[in-house]
Scaffold this motif. Structure first.
Motif, PDB file in Angstrom:
ATOM      1  N   ASP A  40       4.887  -6.656 -13.826  1.00  0.00           N
ATOM      2  CA  ASP A  40       3.709  -7.494 -14.010  1.00  0.00           C
ATOM      3  C   ASP A  40       2.780  -7.533 -12.799  1.00  0.00           C
ATOM      4  O   ASP A  40       1.735  -8.183 -12.854  1.00  0.00           O
ATOM      5  CB  ASP A  40       4.137  -8.933 -14.341  1.00  0.00           C
ATOM      6  CG  ASP A  40       4.833  -9.036 -15.689  1.00  0.00           C
ATOM      7  OD1 ASP A  40       4.564  -8.177 -16.555  1.00  0.00           O
ATOM      8  OD2 ASP A  40       5.646  -9.962 -15.870  1.00  0.00           O
ATOM      9  N   LEU A  41       3.140  -6.881 -11.718  1.00  0.00           N
ATOM     10  CA  LEU A  41       2.259  -6.871 -10.544  1.00  0.00           C
ATOM     11  C   LEU A  41       0.942  -6.167 -10.870  1.00  0.00           C
ATOM     12  O   LEU A  41       0.902  -5.215 -11.649  1.00  0.00           O
ATOM     13  CB  LEU A  41       2.925  -6.136  -9.382  1.00  0.00           C
ATOM     14  CG  LEU A  41       3.908  -6.915  -8.507  1.00  0.00           C
ATOM     15  CD1 LEU A  41       4.457  -6.000  -7.435  1.00  0.00           C
ATOM     16  CD2 LEU A  41       3.250  -8.135  -7.883  1.00  0.00           C
ATOM     17  N   GLY A  42      -0.133  -6.624 -10.224  1.00  0.00           N
ATOM     18  CA  GLY A  42      -1.413  -5.949 -10.371  1.00  0.00           C
ATOM     19  C   GLY A  42      -1.395  -4.599  -9.675  1.00  0.00           C
ATOM     20  O   GLY A  42      -0.654  -4.382  -8.710  1.00  0.00           O
ATOM     21  N   LEU A  43      -2.231  -3.668 -10.156  1.00  0.00           N
ATOM     22  CA  LEU A  43      -2.269  -2.304  -9.624  1.00  0.00           C
ATOM     23  C   LEU A  43      -3.704  -1.886  -9.347  1.00  0.00           C
ATOM     24  O   LEU A  43      -4.586  -2.062 -10.195  1.00  0.00           O
ATOM     25  CB  LEU A  43      -1.638  -1.330 -10.624  1.00  0.00           C
ATOM     26  CG  LEU A  43      -1.694   0.159 -10.263  1.00  0.00           C
ATOM     27  CD1 LEU A  43      -0.888   0.449  -9.010  1.00  0.00           C
ATOM     28  CD2 LEU A  43      -1.214   1.015 -11.432  1.00  0.00           C
ATOM     29  N   THR A  44      -3.918  -1.319  -8.183  1.00  0.00           N
ATOM     30  CA  THR A  44      -5.203  -0.720  -7.817  1.00  0.00           C
ATOM     31  C   THR A  44      -5.005   0.765  -7.564  1.00  0.00           C
ATOM     32  O   THR A  44      -4.125   1.154  -6.786  1.00  0.00           O
ATOM     33  CB  THR A  44      -5.772  -1.379  -6.549  1.00  0.00           C
ATOM     34  OG1 THR A  44      -6.165  -2.724  -6.843  1.00  0.00           O
ATOM     35  CG2 THR A  44      -6.985  -0.613  -6.030  1.00  0.00           C
ATOM     36  N   THR A  45      -5.810   1.596  -8.218  1.00  0.00           N
ATOM     37  CA  THR A  45      -5.801   3.037  -7.959  1.00  0.00           C
ATOM     38  C   THR A  45      -7.196   3.489  -7.547  1.00  0.00           C
ATOM     39  O   THR A  45      -8.192   2.825  -7.857  1.00  0.00           O
ATOM     40  CB  THR A  45      -5.370   3.841  -9.196  1.00  0.00           C
ATOM     41  OG1 THR A  45      -6.403   3.772 -10.192  1.00  0.00           O
ATOM     42  CG2 THR A  45      -4.067   3.312  -9.772  1.00  0.00           C
ATOM     43  N   GLY A  46      -7.263   4.619  -6.873  1.00  0.00           N
ATOM     44  CA  GLY A  46      -8.558   5.134  -6.438  1.00  0.00           C
ATOM     45  C   GLY A  46      -9.500   5.406  -7.582  1.00  0.00           C
ATOM     46  O   GLY A  46     -10.691   5.076  -7.525  1.00  0.00           O
ATOM     47  N   LEU A 105       8.495  -3.054  -3.173  1.00  0.00           N
ATOM     48  CA  LEU A 105       8.770  -4.153  -4.100  1.00  0.00           C
ATOM     49  C   LEU A 105       9.805  -5.121  -3.529  1.00  0.00           C
ATOM     50  O   LEU A 105       9.810  -6.307  -3.862  1.00  0.00           O
ATOM     51  CB  LEU A 105       9.249  -3.609  -5.444  1.00  0.00           C
ATOM     52  CG  LEU A 105       8.201  -2.898  -6.300  1.00  0.00           C
ATOM     53  CD1 LEU A 105       8.843  -2.361  -7.580  1.00  0.00           C
ATOM     54  CD2 LEU A 105       7.024  -3.807  -6.629  1.00  0.00           C
ATOM     55  N   SER A 106      10.659  -4.634  -2.649  1.00  0.00           N
ATOM     56  CA  SER A 106      11.670  -5.513  -2.057  1.00  0.00           C
ATOM     57  C   SER A 106      11.051  -6.561  -1.134  1.00  0.00           C
ATOM     58  O   SER A 106      11.697  -7.546  -0.782  1.00  0.00           O
ATOM     59  CB  SER A 106      12.711  -4.684  -1.282  1.00  0.00           C
ATOM     60  OG  SER A 106      12.128  -4.111  -0.116  1.00  0.00           O
ATOM     61  N   ALA A 107       9.774  -6.381  -0.750  1.00  0.00           N
ATOM     62  CA  ALA A 107       9.088  -7.344   0.122  1.00  0.00           C
ATOM     63  C   ALA A 107       8.397  -8.457  -0.662  1.00  0.00           C
ATOM     64  O   ALA A 107       7.725  -9.296  -0.071  1.00  0.00           O
ATOM     65  CB  ALA A 107       8.063  -6.611   0.989  1.00  0.00           C
ATOM     66  N   LYS A 108       8.522  -8.442  -1.976  1.00  0.00           N
ATOM     67  CA  LYS A 108       7.892  -9.463  -2.829  1.00  0.00           C
ATOM     68  C   LYS A 108       6.383  -9.535  -2.594  1.00  0.00           C
ATOM     69  O   LYS A 108       5.810 -10.612  -2.427  1.00  0.00           O
ATOM     70  CB  LYS A 108       8.537 -10.825  -2.608  1.00  0.00           C
ATOM     71  CG  LYS A 108       9.985 -10.906  -3.046  1.00  0.00           C
ATOM     72  CD  LYS A 108      10.581 -12.274  -2.766  1.00  0.00           C
ATOM     73  CE  LYS A 108       9.936 -13.339  -3.646  1.00  0.00           C
ATOM     74  NZ  LYS A 108      10.551 -14.672  -3.432  1.00  0.00           N
ATOM     75  N   VAL A 109       5.730  -8.364  -2.582  1.00  0.00           N
ATOM     76  CA  VAL A 109       4.282  -8.328  -2.413  1.00  0.00           C
ATOM     77  C   VAL A 109       3.601  -8.861  -3.669  1.00  0.00           C
ATOM     78  O   VAL A 109       4.204  -8.946  -4.736  1.00  0.00           O
ATOM     79  CB  VAL A 109       3.796  -6.887  -2.109  1.00  0.00           C
ATOM     80  CG1 VAL A 109       4.297  -6.443  -0.743  1.00  0.00           C
ATOM     81  CG2 VAL A 109       4.243  -5.914  -3.193  1.00  0.00           C
ATOM     82  N   SER A 110       2.326  -9.218  -3.518  1.00  0.00           N
ATOM     83  CA  SER A 110       1.599  -9.826  -4.629  1.00  0.00           C
ATOM     84  C   SER A 110       0.734  -8.840  -5.401  1.00  0.00           C
ATOM     85  O   SER A 110       0.198  -9.182  -6.464  1.00  0.00           O
ATOM     86  CB  SER A 110       0.719 -10.969  -4.108  1.00  0.00           C
ATOM     87  OG  SER A 110      -0.020 -10.581  -2.975  1.00  0.00           O
ATOM     88  N   HIS A 111       0.585  -7.606  -4.892  1.00  0.00           N
ATOM     89  CA  HIS A 111      -0.259  -6.606  -5.556  1.00  0.00           C
ATOM     90  C   HIS A 111       0.117  -5.247  -4.988  1.00  0.00           C
ATOM     91  O   HIS A 111       0.596  -5.152  -3.855  1.00  0.00           O
ATOM     92  CB  HIS A 111      -1.742  -6.908  -5.273  1.00  0.00           C
ATOM     93  CG  HIS A 111      -2.708  -6.085  -6.079  1.00  0.00           C
ATOM     94  ND1 HIS A 111      -3.071  -6.422  -7.373  1.00  0.00           N
ATOM     95  CD2 HIS A 111      -3.405  -4.952  -5.787  1.00  0.00           C
ATOM     96  CE1 HIS A 111      -3.944  -5.543  -7.824  1.00  0.00           C
ATOM     97  NE2 HIS A 111      -4.154  -4.638  -6.892  1.00  0.00           N
ATOM     98  N   ILE A 112      -0.094  -4.196  -5.768  1.00  0.00           N
ATOM     99  CA  ILE A 112       0.161  -2.825  -5.319  1.00  0.00           C
ATOM    100  C   ILE A 112      -1.151  -2.054  -5.299  1.00  0.00           C
ATOM    101  O   ILE A 112      -1.888  -2.026  -6.293  1.00  0.00           O
ATOM    102  CB  ILE A 112       1.167  -2.095  -6.239  1.00  0.00           C
ATOM    103  CG1 ILE A 112       2.539  -2.777  -6.194  1.00  0.00           C
ATOM    104  CG2 ILE A 112       1.270  -0.617  -5.855  1.00  0.00           C
ATOM    105  CD1 ILE A 112       3.255  -2.649  -4.873  1.00  0.00           C
ATOM    106  N   VAL A 156       0.855  -1.189   0.000  1.00  0.00           N
ATOM    107  CA  VAL A 156       0.000   0.000   0.000  1.00  0.00           C
ATOM    108  C   VAL A 156       0.890   1.238   0.000  1.00  0.00           C
ATOM    109  O   VAL A 156       1.662   1.457   0.937  1.00  0.00           O
ATOM    110  CB  VAL A 156      -0.936   0.018   1.221  1.00  0.00           C
ATOM    111  CG1 VAL A 156      -1.903   1.184   1.127  1.00  0.00           C
ATOM    112  CG2 VAL A 156      -1.695  -1.304   1.350  1.00  0.00           C
ATOM    113  N   ILE A 157       0.787   2.043  -1.043  1.00  0.00           N
ATOM    114  CA  ILE A 157       1.609   3.251  -1.183  1.00  0.00           C
ATOM    115  C   ILE A 157       0.832   4.431  -0.618  1.00  0.00           C
ATOM    116  O   ILE A 157      -0.233   4.785  -1.123  1.00  0.00           O
ATOM    117  CB  ILE A 157       1.957   3.503  -2.660  1.00  0.00           C
ATOM    118  CG1 ILE A 157       2.538   2.240  -3.307  1.00  0.00           C
ATOM    119  CG2 ILE A 157       2.917   4.680  -2.781  1.00  0.00           C
ATOM    120  CD1 ILE A 157       3.787   1.705  -2.638  1.00  0.00           C
ATOM    121  N   ILE A 158       1.349   5.033   0.463  1.00  0.00           N
ATOM    122  CA  ILE A 158       0.605   6.106   1.122  1.00  0.00           C
ATOM    123  C   ILE A 158       1.509   7.305   1.412  1.00  0.00           C
ATOM    124  O   ILE A 158       2.720   7.158   1.596  1.00  0.00           O
ATOM    125  CB  ILE A 158      -0.057   5.640   2.441  1.00  0.00           C
ATOM    126  CG1 ILE A 158       0.986   5.155   3.447  1.00  0.00           C
ATOM    127  CG2 ILE A 158      -1.090   4.562   2.168  1.00  0.00           C
ATOM    128  CD1 ILE A 158       0.397   4.828   4.801  1.00  0.00           C
TER     129      ILE A 158
END
Length: 258
Positions: free
Chosen positions: A119-125, A83-90, A14-16
Motif C-alpha cells: 500500500d505504500l505510495g510509489l514515484t517513478t521517473g 521496506l525494513s525502515a518503515k518508510v512512508s513512500h518509495i 529512494v531506490i538507486i
C-alpha cells in the motif's frame, strides 16, 4: 507531543543503482524540515558499456539492454531492504527502466514494484515527468538523455504513447554507468540547444545520474520554457504524494509553482 524528532512529515525511500551519485547530490540540495531521504542501492554488475562492446562484439544498444536485464534481477533486494525502515513512500532513483517498452512496459514494471511494496505510495521517473508536463500544459516536448539510441527510442515511445508529441530526443550515449555523472556542462548545454525550438513547449532530462539541478533553473529563464530534470520531477511528485506542499525557490519552476 511525541518525544522524537526524526522526519515527522515523511521518510522517503529512494531506490538507486549502486553506480549512481547524481540522485544523492540533488537530494542534498533540497533540505526540508521534517523530510528525510533514505537511499537503498541495488548492485550494477555491468557498469562499463563501452568495455562490454569491445569484449563481446555486440553493439551499444544490445549491451545497454543487457545492462537493464541484469539490473532487473537486483532491484527487489534493495526494495526489501528499505521496506525494513518503515518508510512512508518509495521513489525510484532510476529512469531508463521506467520508460522501457512504452506505456505498456511502464505499467508492467510498476505493477511488479507495487506487488512488493503493497500500500505504500510509489514515484517513478516516467509517471512523475508525465504529471509535471501536464501541470505546465505542455503538448510538444523534447528530451535529452545519457542513453544510446535504444534508450532514446524507448523514451520517445513512452511519451508518444501517453499523448505527447516528441519533437526531438538527443542521446549523449555515455560510455558507462558512472560516466553519466561526469557529463560536462558544455555537453548538456549543447544537447539542450540541439533539441530546443520555437515548436517545443518543454524539455525533459532523463537519466537520474545526470544532475542538471544547478543548470536547468537558469536555462529556464534563458529559454522561457520549463526544463524539467527527472530528479526534480520525482522529488516533486514524492513530496506532493506525501502531502508536503512546500514551494522551493531556486530549483526550477516545477517546485516553485506546483
Amino acid at each position: 507531543m511525541d518525544n522524537y524528532q526524526i522526519a515527522r512529515r515523511a521518510q522517503i525511500g529512494v531506490i538507486i543503482p549502486s553506480t549512481n551519485t547524481g540522485v544523492e547530490y540533488d537530494l542534498q540540495q533540497l533540505r526540508l524540515d521534517g523530510v528525510t531521504w533514505h537511499p537503498s542501492r541495488f548492485w550494477i554488475e555491468l557498469r562499463n558499456w563501452s568495455d562490454e562492446v569491445s569484449r563481446s562484439g555486440d553493439d551499444e544498444n544490445t549491451v545497454f539492454e543487457r545492462f537493464l536485464d541484469i539490473m532487473r534481477g537486483e532491484i527487489p533486494v534493495s526494495i526489501r531492504n528499505i521496506l525494513s525502515a518503515k518508510v512512508s513512500h518509495i521513489m525510484l532513483g532510476m529512469s531508463a527502466e521506467t520508460f522501457w517498452g512504452g506505456l505498456e512496459g511502464n505499467i508492467a514494471f510498476e505493477r511488479e514494484i507495487r506487488d512488493q511494496i503493497g500500500d505504500l505510495g510509489l514515484t517513478t521517473g516516467a509517471g512523475a515527468t508525465k504529471d509535471a508536463l501536464n501541470c505546465f500544459g505542455a503538448k510538444r516536448i523534447s528530451v535529452i538523455t545519457p542513453y544510446p539510441q535504444v534508450g532514446d527510442d524507448n523514451v520517445r515511445r513512452f511519451f508518444s504513447d501517453i499523448g505527447f508529441e516528441v519533437v526531438k530526443v538527443k542521446g549523449m550515449n555515455r560510455p558507462s554507468a558512472t560516466a553519466i555523472a561526469e557529463t560536462s556542462i558544455p555537453n548538456v548545454i549543447d544537447a539542450v540547444k540541439e533539441v530546443d525550438g520555437d515548436d517545443v513547449d518543454a524539455i525533459i532530462q532523463c537519466g537520474t545520474n545526470l544532475s542538471t539541478l544547478d543548470l536547468f533553473p537558469t536555462l529556464e529563464h534563458c529559454l522561457q520554457k520549463p526544463l524539467i530534470p527527472i530528479n526534480i520531477a520525482t522529488v516533486w511528485h514524492a513530496l506532493r504524494a506525501c502531502g508536503i506542499d512546500d514551494r522551493i525557490t531556486g530549483k526550477g519552476r516545477l517546485l516553485e509553482e506546483f
